[in-house]
Design a protein around this motif. Structure first.
Motif, PDB file in Angstrom:
ATOM      1  N   ARG A 228       0.814  -1.221   0.000  1.00  0.00           N
ATOM      2  CA  ARG A 228       0.000   0.000   0.000  1.00  0.00           C
ATOM      3  C   ARG A 228       0.841   1.262   0.000  1.00  0.00           C
ATOM      4  N   ARG A 229       2.083   1.187   0.474  1.00  0.00           N
ATOM      5  CA  ARG A 229       2.900   2.397   0.524  1.00  0.00           C
ATOM      6  C   ARG A 229       4.095   2.341  -0.426  1.00  0.00           C
ATOM      7  N   PHE A 230       4.096   1.379  -1.338  1.00  0.00           N
ATOM      8  CA  PHE A 230       5.239   1.233  -2.239  1.00  0.00           C
ATOM      9  C   PHE A 230       5.075   2.120  -3.473  1.00  0.00           C
ATOM     10  N   ASP A 231       6.094   2.922  -3.758  1.00  0.00           N
ATOM     11  CA  ASP A 231       6.106   3.759  -4.963  1.00  0.00           C
ATOM     12  C   ASP A 231       7.560   4.020  -5.353  1.00  0.00           C
ATOM     13  N   ALA A 232       8.077   3.206  -6.266  1.00  0.00           N
ATOM     14  CA  ALA A 232       9.478   3.315  -6.677  1.00  0.00           C
ATOM     15  C   ALA A 232       9.708   4.492  -7.613  1.00  0.00           C
ATOM     16  N   ARG A 233       8.660   5.149  -8.061  1.00  0.00           N
ATOM     17  CA  ARG A 233       8.851   6.312  -8.943  1.00  0.00           C
ATOM     18  C   ARG A 233       9.516   7.463  -8.197  1.00  0.00           C
ATOM     19  N   ASP A 234       9.444   7.430  -6.874  1.00  0.00           N
ATOM     20  CA  ASP A 234      10.069   8.481  -6.069  1.00  0.00           C
ATOM     21  C   ASP A 234      11.540   8.185  -5.767  1.00  0.00           C
ATOM     22  N   TRP A 235      12.016   7.017  -6.182  1.00  0.00           N
ATOM     23  CA  TRP A 235      13.396   6.636  -5.898  1.00  0.00           C
ATOM     24  C   TRP A 235      14.301   7.160  -7.015  1.00  0.00           C
ATOM     25  N   ASN A 236      14.785   8.371  -6.831  1.00  0.00           N
ATOM     26  CA  ASN A 236      15.613   8.982  -7.866  1.00  0.00           C
ATOM     27  C   ASN A 236      16.955   8.282  -8.039  1.00  0.00           C
ATOM     28  N   ASP A 237      17.356   7.510  -7.020  1.00  0.00           N
ATOM     29  CA  ASP A 237      18.639   6.817  -7.082  1.00  0.00           C
ATOM     30  C   ASP A 237      18.504   5.395  -7.646  1.00  0.00           C
ATOM     31  N   LEU A 238      17.306   5.004  -8.060  1.00  0.00           N
ATOM     32  CA  LEU A 238      17.092   3.632  -8.527  1.00  0.00           C
ATOM     33  C   LEU A 238      17.485   3.469  -9.988  1.00  0.00           C
ATOM     34  N   GLU A 239      18.338   2.492 -10.243  1.00  0.00           N
ATOM     35  CA  GLU A 239      18.684   2.105 -11.609  1.00  0.00           C
ATOM     36  C   GLU A 239      18.329   0.630 -11.793  1.00  0.00           C
ATOM     37  N   LEU A 240      17.850   0.291 -12.974  1.00  0.00           N
ATOM     38  CA  LEU A 240      17.503  -1.088 -13.283  1.00  0.00           C
ATOM     39  C   LEU A 240      18.534  -1.691 -14.226  1.00  0.00           C
ATOM     40  N   PRO A 241      18.768  -2.985 -14.135  1.00  0.00           N
ATOM     41  CA  PRO A 241      19.584  -3.650 -15.156  1.00  0.00           C
ATOM     42  C   PRO A 241      18.784  -3.695 -16.455  1.00  0.00           C
ATOM     43  N   PRO A 242      19.355  -4.196 -17.560  1.00  0.00           N
ATOM     44  CA  PRO A 242      18.567  -4.340 -18.787  1.00  0.00           C
ATOM     45  C   PRO A 242      17.249  -5.050 -18.495  1.00  0.00           C
ATOM     46  N   THR A 243      16.136  -4.384 -18.815  1.00  0.00           N
ATOM     47  CA  THR A 243      14.825  -4.815 -18.329  1.00  0.00           C
ATOM     48  C   THR A 243      13.807  -4.933 -19.444  1.00  0.00           C
ATOM     49  N   THR A 244      12.964  -5.952 -19.328  1.00  0.00           N
ATOM     50  CA  THR A 244      11.758  -6.054 -20.131  1.00  0.00           C
ATOM     51  C   THR A 244      10.566  -6.139 -19.201  1.00  0.00           C
ATOM     52  N   TRP A 245       9.592  -5.258 -19.417  1.00  0.00           N
ATOM     53  CA  TRP A 245       8.384  -5.245 -18.604  1.00  0.00           C
ATOM     54  C   TRP A 245       7.296  -5.981 -19.375  1.00  0.00           C
ATOM     55  N   ILE A 246       6.911  -7.157 -18.878  1.00  0.00           N
ATOM     56  CA  ILE A 246       5.864  -7.933 -19.540  1.00  0.00           C
ATOM     57  C   ILE A 246       4.515  -7.503 -18.984  1.00  0.00           C
ATOM     58  N   VAL A 247       3.689  -6.929 -19.863  1.00  0.00           N
ATOM     59  CA  VAL A 247       2.368  -6.427 -19.505  1.00  0.00           C
ATOM     60  C   VAL A 247       1.325  -7.483 -19.853  1.00  0.00           C
ATOM     61  N   THR A 248       0.498  -7.837 -18.882  1.00  0.00           N
ATOM     62  CA  THR A 248      -0.572  -8.809 -19.105  1.00  0.00           C
ATOM     63  C   THR A 248      -1.877  -8.046 -19.316  1.00  0.00           C
ATOM     64  N   ARG A 249      -2.349  -8.036 -20.558  1.00  0.00           N
ATOM     65  CA  ARG A 249      -3.439  -7.143 -20.952  1.00  0.00           C
ATOM     66  C   ARG A 249      -4.786  -7.493 -20.327  1.00  0.00           C
ATOM     67  N   ARG A 250      -4.991  -8.739 -19.905  1.00  0.00           N
ATOM     68  CA  ARG A 250      -6.272  -9.125 -19.294  1.00  0.00           C
ATOM     69  C   ARG A 250      -6.140  -9.261 -17.774  1.00  0.00           C
ATOM     70  N   ASP A 251      -5.190  -8.556 -17.207  1.00  0.00           N
ATOM     71  CA  ASP A 251      -4.910  -8.647 -15.779  1.00  0.00           C
ATOM     72  C   ASP A 251      -6.015  -7.976 -14.959  1.00  0.00           C
ATOM     73  N   ALA A 252      -6.613  -8.731 -14.039  1.00  0.00           N
ATOM     74  CA  ALA A 252      -7.649  -8.190 -13.165  1.00  0.00           C
ATOM     75  C   ALA A 252      -7.099  -7.839 -11.785  1.00  0.00           C
ATOM     76  N   VAL A 253      -5.783  -8.005 -11.586  1.00  0.00           N
ATOM     77  CA  VAL A 253      -5.158  -7.718 -10.296  1.00  0.00           C
ATOM     78  C   VAL A 253      -4.343  -6.433 -10.358  1.00  0.00           C
ATOM     79  N   ILE A 254      -3.406  -6.366 -11.282  1.00  0.00           N
ATOM     80  CA  ILE A 254      -2.574  -5.167 -11.460  1.00  0.00           C
ATOM     81  C   ILE A 254      -3.113  -4.400 -12.670  1.00  0.00           C
TER      82      ILE A 254
END
Length: 300
Positions: A228-254
């Motif tokens: 409920r309190r997680f928001d990584a968009r505010d983490w200006n120091d966060l870097e990700l390794p080479p990333t692929t974001w898999i989006v599930t188009r029929r997702d009823a949870v996220i």
């Protein structure tokens, strides 16, 4: 006074019918013996100051870059990933997050402790920059680990049906209610289990086993609070390794838009699949083919 009596008179039979239906669902579930899936590999434990981490290592010594799998809310390494682990030919490690499965926890669950569990498994096996695959709540755990250890500790990241932010009003009610609605023995969970067993009768024993693996309500409540309190968009120091974001188009949870905007925020590659949140169990062969096709530096 008369209207109140009328409402009460109508309510009692309705509640009795609900209770009777619930008992009938439980009896139907009890007829199915839990059957663990056929999982290979070795199971190991790492002791930590807050408890211990249990993880499964499959295809140890096989060719290919190791994959480390991080499960989502209310699941375990085996219950979440067993279809995928059996479909992969490369080295695969999947851990039970603290307080989940056989991983012990002697304090309150936090994403920092969960990230410590993840990093401890990698250190214990002396993994050299493995690739990470995280589903649902595993995404926040992975991002917390990147913030602690640095993106360079991993060669790649597959964010699977997850989000970089959960701290928004539309998610609060759902996440706050989840520990009670989805705890073992709740009427909602029981009906979900019955429905899944009826749809997949050939896998009913495995489904009964999976539902029996859920953590205690305390851990569900504490992990839901973290979400409920997680928001990584505010983490200006966060870097990700080479990333692929898999989006599930029929997702009823996220929410799908949350998945897309998370990838956009970090400027990473996106792969959209016509799938539900339960993609690991619904399409393990597809996920395995995507992961097996990885290069030496990118998870997908």
């Amino acid at each position: 006074m008369q209207p109140a009596r009328t409402v009460a008179a109508a309510t009692v039979p309705a509640l009795a019918a609900i209770a009777f239906g619930y008992r009938r669902v439980l009896k139907e579930i009890d007829l199915i013996a839990p059957v663990p899936p056929p999982l290979d590999g070795v199971v190991r434990n790492v002791r930590r100051r807050w408890g211990s981490v249990r993880y499964r290592y499959v295809n140890e010594g096989a060719f290919g870059e190791p994959l480390v799998l991080v499960h989502g809310w209310g699941r375990t390494a085996d219950s979440a990933f067993w279809p995928l682990m059996t479909a992969l030919d490369r080295p695969v490690l999947a851990l039970d997050l603290p307080g989940h499965g056989a991983s012990l926890l002697n304090r309150r669950f936090t994403f920092e402790l969960a990230a410590d569990a993840l990093l401890s498994v990698c250190e214990h096996e002396d993994l050299d920059r493995p690739a990470l695959v995280a589903h649902s709540m595993g995404g926040p755990v992975a991002m917390t680990a990147f913030r602690i250890a640095g993106a360079s500790a991993f060669s790649g990241f597959t964010a699977l049906a997850t989000s970089a932010y959960w701290a928004r009003p539309r998610n609060w009610v759902m996440v706050a209610a989840a520990p009670y609605v989805m705890a073992a023995g709740s009427p909602v969970l029981a009906r979900n289990q019955q429905s899944e067993m009826n749809r997949h009768q050939g896998q009913a024993g495995h489904i009964a086993w999976e539902y029996g693996q859920r953590p205690r309500r305390r851990v569900l409540t504490e992990s839901a609070l973290e979400l409920r309190r997680f928001d990584a968009r505010d983490w200006n120091d966060l870097e990700l390794p080479p990333t692929t974001w898999i989006v599930t188009r029929r997702d009823a949870v996220i929410p799908v838009n949350d998945q897309r905007s998370s990838a956009e925020h970090f400027g990473v590659g996106v792969m959209e699949l016509d799938a539900e949140h339960s993609i690991i169990h619904d399409s393990p062969a597809l996920l395995a083919s995507l992961l097996e096709a990885a290069s030496g530096t990118v998870a997908v």
